[in-house]
Design a protein around this motif. Structure first.
Motif, PDB file in Angstrom:
ATOM      1  N   TYR A 189      -9.761  -1.407  -7.250  1.00 14.45           N
ATOM      2  CA  TYR A 189      -8.763  -0.665  -6.470  1.00 14.45           C
ATOM      3  C   TYR A 189      -9.362   0.654  -5.963  1.00 14.45           C
ATOM      4  O   TYR A 189      -8.900   1.732  -6.329  1.00 14.45           O
ATOM      5  N   PRO A 190     -10.388   0.598  -5.121  1.00 10.52           N
ATOM      6  CA  PRO A 190     -11.055   1.836  -4.694  1.00 10.52           C
ATOM      7  C   PRO A 190     -10.165   2.763  -3.868  1.00 10.52           C
ATOM      8  O   PRO A 190     -10.208   3.982  -4.048  1.00 10.52           O
ATOM      9  N   GLN A 191      -9.349   2.211  -2.947  1.00 13.68           N
ATOM     10  CA  GLN A 191      -8.483   3.056  -2.128  1.00 13.68           C
ATOM     11  C   GLN A 191      -7.403   3.724  -2.974  1.00 13.68           C
ATOM     12  O   GLN A 191      -7.102   4.915  -2.810  1.00 13.68           O
ATOM     13  N   GLN A 192      -6.822   2.953  -3.875  1.00 19.12           N
ATOM     14  CA  GLN A 192      -5.784   3.501  -4.741  1.00 19.12           C
ATOM     15  C   GLN A 192      -6.350   4.592  -5.645  1.00 19.12           C
ATOM     16  O   GLN A 192      -5.699   5.619  -5.901  1.00 19.12           O
ATOM     17  N   GLN A 193      -7.573   4.375  -6.126  1.00 16.36           N
ATOM     18  CA  GLN A 193      -8.175   5.390  -6.979  1.00 16.36           C
ATOM     19  C   GLN A 193      -8.423   6.681  -6.199  1.00 16.36           C
ATOM     20  O   GLN A 193      -8.154   7.779  -6.703  1.00 16.36           O
ATOM     21  N   GLN A 194      -8.926   6.563  -4.979  1.00 15.81           N
ATOM     22  CA  GLN A 194      -9.168   7.764  -4.182  1.00 15.81           C
ATOM     23  C   GLN A 194      -7.870   8.505  -3.897  1.00 15.81           C
ATOM     24  O   GLN A 194      -7.817   9.738  -3.929  1.00 15.81           O
ATOM     25  N   GLN A 195      -6.792   7.751  -3.630  1.00 14.59           N
ATOM     26  CA  GLN A 195      -5.512   8.397  -3.380  1.00 14.59           C
ATOM     27  C   GLN A 195      -4.992   9.088  -4.635  1.00 14.59           C
ATOM     28  O   GLN A 195      -4.422  10.183  -4.571  1.00 14.59           O
TER      29      GLN A 195
ATOM     30  N   LYS B 155       0.821  -1.215   0.000  1.00 17.91           N
ATOM     31  CA  LYS B 155       0.000   0.000   0.000  1.00 17.91           C
ATOM     32  C   LYS B 155       0.850   1.259   0.000  1.00 17.91           C
ATOM     33  O   LYS B 155       0.602   2.208  -0.737  1.00 17.91           O
TER      34      LYS B 155
ATOM     35  N   LYS C 101     -16.010   4.523 -11.476  1.00 15.45           N
ATOM     36  CA  LYS C 101     -15.545   4.065 -10.170  1.00 15.45           C
ATOM     37  C   LYS C 101     -14.760   2.768 -10.325  1.00 15.45           C
ATOM     38  O   LYS C 101     -15.222   1.830 -10.966  1.00 15.45           O
TER      39      LYS C 101
ATOM     40  N   ASP D 287      -6.799  12.326  -4.905  1.00 13.27           N
ATOM     41  CA  ASP D 287      -6.321  13.330  -3.951  1.00 13.27           C
ATOM     42  C   ASP D 287      -4.971  13.913  -4.360  1.00 13.27           C
ATOM     43  O   ASP D 287      -4.767  15.137  -4.339  1.00 13.27           O
TER      44      ASP D 287
ATOM     45  N   LEU E 111       0.846   4.153  -2.950  1.00  9.27           N
ATOM     46  CA  LEU E 111       0.483   5.542  -2.708  1.00  9.27           C
ATOM     47  C   LEU E 111       1.640   6.474  -3.009  1.00  9.27           C
ATOM     48  O   LEU E 111       1.444   7.572  -3.551  1.00  9.27           O
TER      49      LEU E 111
END
Length: 450
Positions: free
Chosen positions: A55-61, A5, A51, A64, A9
């Motif tokens: 990889y939802p967390q990676q996409q949100q990062q 992770k 969406k 950001d 990121l």
């Protein structure tokens, strides 16, 4: 291809910074799209994108970090909004086009791009716009094939590529006395027969007959390779010998050739992948780099590789045939015609299509770059030679607003044939009736389309 992770990121943040630091294209906020840095102070650029449920967390990062870097480079805020389906996206496009308000940029699936453009909601890209993006030569030229109806009318920028290839089990091929995968469909069937041992639950191919997306791609490819275009202007060419032969070949792997597990009648693509990953078949057709994570953590992680899908029916190609390796699959991005932030939109599109950003995006999400330089740099990476080759040899599906309906009509032939497949035979009478219905549906859609 797995990443920790923290590494993922960090990779996102570094790529966003690198890409934006190199981003000098675009124009002033007053409307010029060439020369000078973009001053977007006090403005917000809105991006509508699918969406990523894998990889939802990676996409949100990624959202950001990209927004932070974009703010630093342009002074503008970057806001992402996601959609869950093509229907959601089309509804948003239609309502925004009517109201003249909505996202500045839309992410568009390649085969969905013609339907979206047909709404009139997207700006045609000018020569100055392409200069601001780094020039058309910056992109893999095949990827531009679904950006508009022709090279002089382009509405979308290639963002990510997902060409289709086939995976093969090197050990099973070797045991069957096969040196390398066949390049024709007839040759592939012969190899699949050699690799089939039903008594051991081992078959030549893993096929997803019940998948909602796979079936039409086989029919389109074989039709093109037979010299038959499914769409010629305003005319549908589905009810003919070439398409009938394509369906007979596709269904015949199960009913006649017996090189497919009978259970595949009920398989989606992910289930066919799981079957191949367990070592129970020699070939897994119609896959992309999205299968890397599964295969690299499977029982055959050291035994598989990718190859081009067959590009010919047989050794002799008929007149008008095209050696298609894959549909031109992936994502484009288009600028809304009502957008008042075109320069900011061009600055963003340049950023996400620059080499460093594209390579980082590939590492995180698996999608191939559309940047020609980034794509070339991957050709020597493990398992990537055939995939990058497929990207260069992909062909666009017809650029018509009717295409979404046409591919659904092609899939429906398979959907309606599932009970027959389960019983072991698809009669010619039933197949002919279903193909005729697909022809009628396709022709009606073409007649209505702009």
């Amino acid at each position: 291809m797995r990443f920790g992770k923290k590494a993922v990121l960090a990779s996102i943040a570094t790529a966003a910074a690198l890409a934006l630091s190199a981003c000098g294209g675009g124009g002033t906020s007053g409307g010029s799209s060439s020369g000078g840095a973009v001053n977007g102070a006090g403005k917000t650029l809105n991006v509508f994108i699918g969406k990523n449920t894998t990889y939802p967390q990676q996409q949100q990062q990624w959202f950001d970090d990209t927004a932070a870097a974009f703010k630093k480079a342009t002074g503008a805020d970057l806001k992402f909004e996601t959609f869950a389906s093509g229907n959601d996206e089309l509804t948003k496009i239609q309502t925004s086009a009517v109201s003249g308000q909505g996202p500045d940029i839309y992410s568009l699936g390649t085969t969905f791009t013609p339907t979206a453009v047909a709404t009139g909601a997207f700006a045609q890209l000018t020569d100055d716009d392409w200069k601001a993006l780094g020039g058309k030569d910056k992109f893999n030229q095949a990827a531009l094939g679904i950006s508009g109806p022709d090279q002089n009318k382009l509405y979308a920028v290639p963002f990510a590529s997902r060409p289709f290839v086939m995976a093969y089990n090197k050990d099973l091929l070797k045991a069957a006395g096969i040196d390398k995968p066949a390049t024709t469909w007839d040759g592939l069937v012969d190899q699949a027969k050699k690799a089939t041992d039903a008594s051991k639950g081992q078959y030549g191919m893993s096929i997803a007959y019940k998948d909602n997306f796979d079936p039409w791609k086989y029919i389109w490819a074989m039709s093109e390779q037979s010299g038959n275009k499914l769409v010629d202007g305003k005319t549908a060419n589905i009810n003919n010998d070439a398409v009938t032969k394509a369906y007979q070949t596709y269904f015949g792997w199960l009913t006649k050739d017996k090189v497919v597990d009978p259970a595949s009648v009920g398989w989606t693509n992910s289930q066919a992948l799981a079957n191949f990953a367990s070592g129970k078949s020699a070939f897994f057709l119609m896959t992309s780099t999205g299968s890397l994570n599964t295969l690299n953590s499977s029982a055959i992680k050291d035994k598989y590789d990718y190859a081009l899908m067959p590009t010919q029916i047989s050794d002799t190609a008929p007149s008008g045939a095209r050696p298609v390796a894959s549909i031109l699959s992936g994502d484009n991005m288009g600028i809304a015609s009502y957008s008042k932030n075109k320069d900011l939109a061009l600055a963003f599109l340049k950023m996400v299509t620059d080499k460093d950003q594209q390579l980082s995006y590939q590492k995180i999400f698996g999608d191939l770059p559309t940047s020609s330089d980034a794509l070339k740099s991957l050709s020597s990476a493990p398992h990537m030679a055939a995939v990058t080759d497929a990207a260069a040899k992909s062909f666009a599906t017809p650029f018509t607003g009717a295409w979404a309906d046409i591919q659904l009509a092609l899939v429906n032939v398979t959907v309606q044939s599932i009970p027959d497949l389960a019983s072991g035979n698809v009669s010619q009478a039933n197949l002919s009736q279903r193909i005729k219905a697909a022809q009628d549906s396709a022709q009606q859609s073409l007649s209505r389309a702009k």
